[in-house]
Design an enzyme around this catalytic site. Structure first.
Site, PDB file in Angstrom:
ATOM      1  NE  ARG A 154      -3.819  -2.174   2.311  1.00  0.00           N
ATOM      2  CZ  ARG A 154      -3.634  -3.470   2.547  1.00  0.00           C
ATOM      3  NH1 ARG A 154      -2.440  -3.913   2.871  1.00  0.00           N
ATOM      4  NH2 ARG A 154      -4.623  -4.309   2.448  1.00  0.00           N
ATOM      5  CG  PHE A 187     -10.681  -1.990  -3.253  1.00  0.00           C
ATOM      6  CD1 PHE A 187     -10.127  -2.362  -2.039  1.00  0.00           C
ATOM      7  CD2 PHE A 187     -10.771  -2.933  -4.260  1.00  0.00           C
ATOM      8  CE1 PHE A 187      -9.683  -3.654  -1.825  1.00  0.00           C
ATOM      9  CE2 PHE A 187     -10.338  -4.246  -4.050  1.00  0.00           C
ATOM     10  CZ  PHE A 187      -9.790  -4.599  -2.832  1.00  0.00           C
ATOM     11  CE1 TYR A 188      -6.606  -2.275   0.085  1.00  0.00           C
ATOM     12  CE2 TYR A 188      -4.421  -2.286  -0.882  1.00  0.00           C
ATOM     13  CZ  TYR A 188      -5.427  -2.939  -0.230  1.00  0.00           C
ATOM     14  OH  TYR A 188      -5.275  -4.254   0.128  1.00  0.00           O
ATOM     15  CB  ALA A 189      -8.709   5.840  -2.177  1.00  0.00           C
TER      16      ALA A 189
END
Length: 353
Positions: free
Chosen positions: A24, A76-78
């Site tokens: 990440r 979808f890392y936000a």
């Protein structure tokens, strides 16, 4: 400079990478032990670009010549469940294009309406969206389904993933949160490069062992996410009050106060072993994961260059038989209280499909 490297599995068996990867890109709480700072991918105050870039560059520069740094993320890392993490990478590679060939970017996707979707239409759209977010400097190396869609036979799902490779949308494929039997079936259809599962001293049960056994036999890399127990195993989080307001860990059962008090016995035990060896608890966890098999690659996150180097150095730490037995005895003695997430079943969370 670290010295130990490994080869990836499947169709990437010619790719040399560092023994410890990056998850990440310094924005994630999941593996970061800098508890005093909130570098959550889902925070309104993410790490400034220059700090993030320095952490990434430092990790890459510490590897031996010819070895690539694994950068692991998702579509979808936000905060908005969008591509914010990938857009950060876009800015990094745009500013430092010379680092593109020195990295191996693995991204999870294949989610629609917050549920896994293994249809070729959704997978293709997901891969396209990921590449759009990454930009033109760096091509997507590996596409993983974030969860196995049990509505689609695994054979068809893998054929769909292989289609993405044939169409040039990625070079390699992987699965996330699969079980050992599924991994074997999938690899029989098309070579799987990576199986990503949670592995740490407080997440090491029969399911993890079955996946690791299958991966070792089939030469498939295991990306071990949350190798530091979502930061808890470093000893920096002693109570719920140590978590920032809005930190998602506050909703996880293992981070409830009564469970944390019980689970801290494991933290103390790991710290004692680490102190005796002259390393940090985080390094002990990472070195232990690497010891579980030749295809193991832990995925810690870090928000600072110094922390990135500390994590990478764990790849050069060798644990003796006596130390491994001491850790094994410790894990057998201290049962972890609380489940991995929010009190929901593995089936509800699409785990171990």
């Amino acid at each position: 400079m670290v010295s130990q490297t490994t080869k990836l599995g499947g169709t990437a068996s010619d790719v040399t990478v560092g023994r410890v990867a990056r998850a990440r890109f310094p924005l994630a709480w999941l593996d970061d032990d800098d508890v005093e700072e909130d570098f959550n991918s889902w925070t309104p105050n993410p790490t400034p670009d220059e700090q993030a870039f320095e952490a990434i560059k430092t990790g890459i520069d510490a590897l031996p010549k010819g070895a690539k740094m694994i950068l692991n993320s998702a579509e979808f890392y936000a905060m908005d469940m969008g591509t914010g993490n990938l857009q950060l990478l876009n800015r990094f590679f745009s500013k430092y294009p010379e680092y593109a060939d020195r990295t191996f970017v693995a991204v999870k996707g294949g989610v629609k309406d917050r549920a896994p979707d293994g249809s070729i239409e959704v997978l293709r759209a997901s891969a396209d969206n990921i590449q759009k977010a990454l930009g033109t400097v760096k091509k997507l190396d590996l596409f993983q389904v974030a969860r196995v869609d049990r509505r689609v036979p695994i054979e068809q799902l893998v054929q769909n993933l292989a289609t993405l490779v044939k169409e040039g949308k990625c070079s390699h494929i992987g699965l996330s949160e699969c079980n050992g039997d599924t991994l074997r079936k999938a690899n029989a259809v098309y070579p799987i490069t990576v199986a990503e599962i949670e592995v740490s001293p407080w997440s090491y049960d029969f399911q993890q062992k079955k996946v690791i056994a299958a991966a070792t036999e089939l030469n498939i890399s295991v990306f071990a996410y949350s190798p530091l127990g979502k930061g808890f195993l470093t000893g920096q989080i002693k109570s719920p009050e140590d978590l920032a307001k809005g930190d998602i860990r506050g909703h996880m059962t293992r981070f409830k106060e009564e469970n944390m008090k019980h689970n801290f016995a494991l933290v103390d035990g790991l710290k004692a072993i680490a102190t005796k060896k002259g390393i940090t608890s985080a390094q002990l966890c990472l070195a232990w994961i690497i010891s579980l098999g030749p295809t193991m690659v832990p995925l810690p996150g870090s928000s600072k260059a110094t922390r990135a180097l500390e994590n990478l150095a764990a790849g050069d730490i060798v644990l003796t038989k006596e130390e491994l037995k001491e850790i094994s005895d410790l894990l057998a003695k201290h049962e972890v209280k609380g489940d991995r997430y929010f009190g929901m079943s593995d089936e509800q969370l699409h785990l171990w499909q």
